[in-house]
Design a protein around this motif. Sequence first.
Motif, PDB file in Angstrom:
ATOM      1  N   VAL A  56       0.865  -1.202  -0.172  1.00  0.00           N
ATOM      2  CA  VAL A  56       0.108   0.048  -0.009  1.00  0.00           C
ATOM      3  C   VAL A  56       0.922   1.211   0.004  1.00  0.00           C
ATOM      4  O   VAL A  56       0.423   2.284  -0.037  1.00  0.00           O
ATOM      5  N   TYR A  57       2.155   1.059   0.004  1.00  0.00           N
ATOM      6  CA  TYR A  57       3.199   2.426   0.027  1.00  0.00           C
ATOM      7  C   TYR A  57       3.027   2.872  -1.293  1.00  0.00           C
ATOM      8  O   TYR A  57       3.454   2.624  -2.142  1.00  0.00           O
ATOM      9  N   GLN A  58       2.519   4.238  -1.424  1.00  0.00           N
ATOM     10  CA  GLN A  58       2.413   4.701  -2.699  1.00  0.00           C
ATOM     11  C   GLN A  58       1.493   3.744  -3.892  1.00  0.00           C
ATOM     12  O   GLN A  58       1.783   3.908  -4.899  1.00  0.00           O
ATOM     13  N   GLY A  59       0.618   3.262  -3.247  1.00  0.00           N
ATOM     14  CA  GLY A  59      -0.309   2.332  -4.027  1.00  0.00           C
ATOM     15  C   GLY A  59       0.732   1.273  -4.846  1.00  0.00           C
ATOM     16  O   GLY A  59       0.279   0.859  -5.941  1.00  0.00           O
ATOM     17  N   GLY A  60       1.656   0.630  -4.172  1.00  0.00           N
ATOM     18  CA  GLY A  60       2.563  -0.263  -4.780  1.00  0.00           C
ATOM     19  C   GLY A  60       3.941   0.333  -5.530  1.00  0.00           C
ATOM     20  O   GLY A  60       4.679  -0.408  -5.851  1.00  0.00           O
ATOM     21  N   LEU A  61       3.853   1.850  -5.650  1.00  0.00           N
ATOM     22  CA  LEU A  61       5.075   2.268  -6.279  1.00  0.00           C
ATOM     23  C   LEU A  61       6.338   2.230  -5.278  1.00  0.00           C
ATOM     24  O   LEU A  61       7.414   1.860  -5.915  1.00  0.00           O
ATOM     25  N   SER A  62       6.471   2.212  -4.131  1.00  0.00           N
ATOM     26  CA  SER A  62       7.460   2.078  -3.310  1.00  0.00           C
ATOM     27  C   SER A  62       7.931   0.447  -3.903  1.00  0.00           C
ATOM     28  O   SER A  62       9.327   0.339  -3.833  1.00  0.00           O
ATOM     29  N   GLU A  63       7.239  -0.804  -3.905  1.00  0.00           N
ATOM     30  CA  GLU A  63       7.591  -1.816  -4.368  1.00  0.00           C
ATOM     31  C   GLU A  63       8.417  -1.916  -5.696  1.00  0.00           C
ATOM     32  O   GLU A  63       9.447  -2.580  -5.661  1.00  0.00           O
ATOM     33  N   LYS A  64       7.906  -1.195  -6.509  1.00  0.00           N
ATOM     34  CA  LYS A  64       8.076  -1.174  -7.699  1.00  0.00           C
ATOM     35  C   LYS A  64       9.568  -0.505  -7.991  1.00  0.00           C
ATOM     36  O   LYS A  64      10.374  -0.895  -8.558  1.00  0.00           O
ATOM     37  N   ILE A  65       9.538   0.638  -7.175  1.00  0.00           N
ATOM     38  CA  ILE A  65      11.007   1.289  -7.153  1.00  0.00           C
ATOM     39  C   ILE A  65      12.123   0.291  -6.720  1.00  0.00           C
ATOM     40  O   ILE A  65      13.119   0.400  -7.368  1.00  0.00           O
ATOM     41  N   ILE A  66      11.794  -0.346  -5.782  1.00  0.00           N
ATOM     42  CA  ILE A  66      12.754  -1.238  -5.070  1.00  0.00           C
ATOM     43  C   ILE A  66      13.024  -2.239  -6.189  1.00  0.00           C
ATOM     44  O   ILE A  66      14.387  -2.704  -6.434  1.00  0.00           O
ATOM     45  N   GLY A  67      11.966  -2.866  -6.576  1.00  0.00           N
ATOM     46  CA  GLY A  67      12.370  -3.869  -7.817  1.00  0.00           C
ATOM     47  C   GLY A  67      13.112  -3.539  -8.798  1.00  0.00           C
ATOM     48  O   GLY A  67      14.035  -4.041  -9.404  1.00  0.00           O
ATOM     49  N   GLU A  68      12.618  -2.127  -9.446  1.00  0.00           N
ATOM     50  CA  GLU A  68      13.631  -1.516 -10.486  1.00  0.00           C
ATOM     51  C   GLU A  68      15.188  -1.518  -9.972  1.00  0.00           C
ATOM     52  O   GLU A  68      15.961  -1.713 -10.806  1.00  0.00           O
ATOM     53  N   HIS A  69      15.279  -1.298  -8.689  1.00  0.00           N
ATOM     54  CA  HIS A  69      16.570  -0.532  -8.337  1.00  0.00           C
ATOM     55  C   HIS A  69      17.423  -1.841  -7.926  1.00  0.00           C
ATOM     56  O   HIS A  69      18.789  -1.911  -8.230  1.00  0.00           O
ATOM     57  N   ILE A  70      16.850  -2.967  -7.552  1.00  0.00           N
ATOM     58  CA  ILE A  70      17.627  -4.129  -7.360  1.00  0.00           C
ATOM     59  C   ILE A  70      17.774  -5.222  -8.367  1.00  0.00           C
ATOM     60  O   ILE A  70      18.502  -6.290  -8.073  1.00  0.00           O
ATOM     61  N   LYS A  71      17.170  -4.897  -9.275  1.00  0.00           N
ATOM     62  CA  LYS A  71      16.963  -6.136 -10.385  1.00  0.00           C
ATOM     63  C   LYS A  71      18.360  -6.706 -10.984  1.00  0.00           C
ATOM     64  O   LYS A  71      18.557  -7.890 -11.391  1.00  0.00           O
ATOM     65  N   ASP A  72      19.040  -5.583 -11.260  1.00  0.00           N
ATOM     66  CA  ASP A  72      20.552  -6.231 -11.759  1.00  0.00           C
ATOM     67  C   ASP A  72      21.767  -6.183 -10.797  1.00  0.00           C
ATOM     68  O   ASP A  72      22.832  -6.148 -11.427  1.00  0.00           O
ATOM     69  N   LEU A  73      21.383  -6.112  -9.702  1.00  0.00           N
ATOM     70  CA  LEU A  73      22.445  -6.070  -8.626  1.00  0.00           C
ATOM     71  C   LEU A  73      22.997  -7.673  -8.209  1.00  0.00           C
ATOM     72  O   LEU A  73      22.008  -8.463  -8.358  1.00  0.00           O
ATOM     73  N   ALA A  74      24.423  -7.830  -8.128  1.00  0.00           N
ATOM     74  CA  ALA A  74      24.733  -9.311  -8.157  1.00  0.00           C
ATOM     75  C   ALA A  74      24.175  -9.634  -6.796  1.00  0.00           C
ATOM     76  O   ALA A  74      23.888 -10.966  -6.546  1.00  0.00           O
ATOM     77  N   VAL A  75      24.240  -8.869  -5.674  1.00  0.00           N
ATOM     78  CA  VAL A  75      23.936  -9.142  -4.332  1.00  0.00           C
ATOM     79  C   VAL A  75      22.680  -8.461  -4.225  1.00  0.00           C
ATOM     80  O   VAL A  75      22.934  -7.046  -3.753  1.00  0.00           O
ATOM     81  N   LYS A  76      21.737  -8.945  -3.793  1.00  0.00           N
ATOM     82  CA  LYS A  76      20.465  -8.008  -3.650  1.00  0.00           C
ATOM     83  C   LYS A  76      20.198  -7.930  -2.243  1.00  0.00           C
ATOM     84  O   LYS A  76      20.436  -9.016  -1.338  1.00  0.00           O
ATOM     85  N   PRO A  77      19.556  -7.013  -1.743  1.00  0.00           N
ATOM     86  CA  PRO A  77      19.152  -6.605  -0.452  1.00  0.00           C
ATOM     87  C   PRO A  77      17.999  -7.571  -0.140  1.00  0.00           C
ATOM     88  O   PRO A  77      17.164  -8.171  -0.930  1.00  0.00           O
ATOM     89  N   PHE A  78      17.705  -8.027   1.093  1.00  0.00           N
ATOM     90  CA  PHE A  78      16.741  -8.826   1.625  1.00  0.00           C
ATOM     91  C   PHE A  78      15.532  -7.660   1.883  1.00  0.00           C
ATOM     92  O   PHE A  78      15.783  -6.630   2.495  1.00  0.00           O
ATOM     93  N   VAL A  79      14.365  -8.110   1.090  1.00  0.00           N
ATOM     94  CA  VAL A  79      13.162  -7.230   1.155  1.00  0.00           C
ATOM     95  C   VAL A  79      11.853  -7.833   1.745  1.00  0.00           C
ATOM     96  O   VAL A  79      11.568  -8.937   1.347  1.00  0.00           O
ATOM     97  N   ILE A  80      11.506  -7.042   2.894  1.00  0.00           N
ATOM     98  CA  ILE A  80      10.405  -7.450   3.352  1.00  0.00           C
ATOM     99  C   ILE A  80       9.333  -6.564   3.194  1.00  0.00           C
ATOM    100  O   ILE A  80       9.434  -5.398   2.832  1.00  0.00           O
ATOM    101  N   THR A  81       8.119  -7.226   2.690  1.00  0.00           N
ATOM    102  CA  THR A  81       6.815  -6.293   2.156  1.00  0.00           C
ATOM    103  C   THR A  81       5.866  -6.911   3.071  1.00  0.00           C
ATOM    104  O   THR A  81       5.901  -8.106   3.587  1.00  0.00           O
TER     105      THR A  81
END
Length: 327
Positions: A56-81
């Motif tokens: 519900v954070y910004q109607g899902g936009l927070s999740e989407k931005i995180i997804g965009e940011h980490i998609k190409d990272l070799a070591v990804k952060p742990f994401v709690i939603t």
Amino acid sequence: MKYRTFGKTGIKVSEISLGTWQLGSKWGDPVDHEKAHLTLETAIQNGINCFDTADVYQGGLSEKIIGEHIKDLAVKPFVITKVGRKLPEQAKELYTEQSIRAYINDSRKNMNVEALDMALLHCPPTDVYYTPEVFEYMDKFKKEGLIKHYGVSVERIEEGLKALDYDGVDAIEIIFNMFRLRPIETFFKKAKEKNVGIIVRVPLASGLLTGKYHERTTFGEHDHRTFNRNGEMFDKGETFSGVDYHQGLKAVEKLKKAFKTDNLVPYALKWILMFDAVSTIIPGASRPEQVTENIKASELSILTEEQMKSVQKIYDEYIKNPVHYLW
């Protein structure tokens, strides 16, 4: 940055993580995408490897931005939603397998992942904790590979203690700060016994514990610190931790004297880290500078016994009644 074992998951998470409710924005304002990505990058560059978000954070936009940011990272952060607040109303009967599955799938799509690292039920009604079927659904989603871990975000100690009855619960997210001391009494001990991770939310009491606010401070029209002080829209414990704003300011002035500073941020966060039951803290940040300020807590020396006692004394005098007995 220092790291702690995240309960029975065995995962090492940064003790200061990043809450993304207001990612790239002020409360109620549109999201600045560039600022949001800079905030995430600043967090990663400073050793933060855990993000907390919700559908519900910004109607899902927070999740989407995180997804965009980490998609190409070799070591990804742990994401709690967190999921469940999109229901038309918070009623036990609506926490069905179908509805929760749909929200989990929406979050997977938003972040472009096969499985969510961790899904938390987002402050469901108390009755849900007495409904084993809901936790059986979560077990099922884990077996199906939709989620890797799950837990709950709670409003009340009672809910956290009941959640510990379910073996599948890996983590509990709870409000804990200098103005909300009750988790120390029983909850932390029980969580440690069950080896359940503790995620601390609202660590700065909606900014009250930064030491930056005063009687003339104003907040935006769409800021919950304006419209939810008495619980008009959701649980008032979410706003200033349920503390009366003016009473809170009096306590803050005492804390400033006790810690000999006008900037309480690193001390308020370090105080939380003094409790080993805590796995990670998720202070929010709307811009990169706030991230760098938050992580200073990890670098501070441990607080003295005198400082710890001063927090308890100020709490007892200014905050405890009625806050201690409400959540």
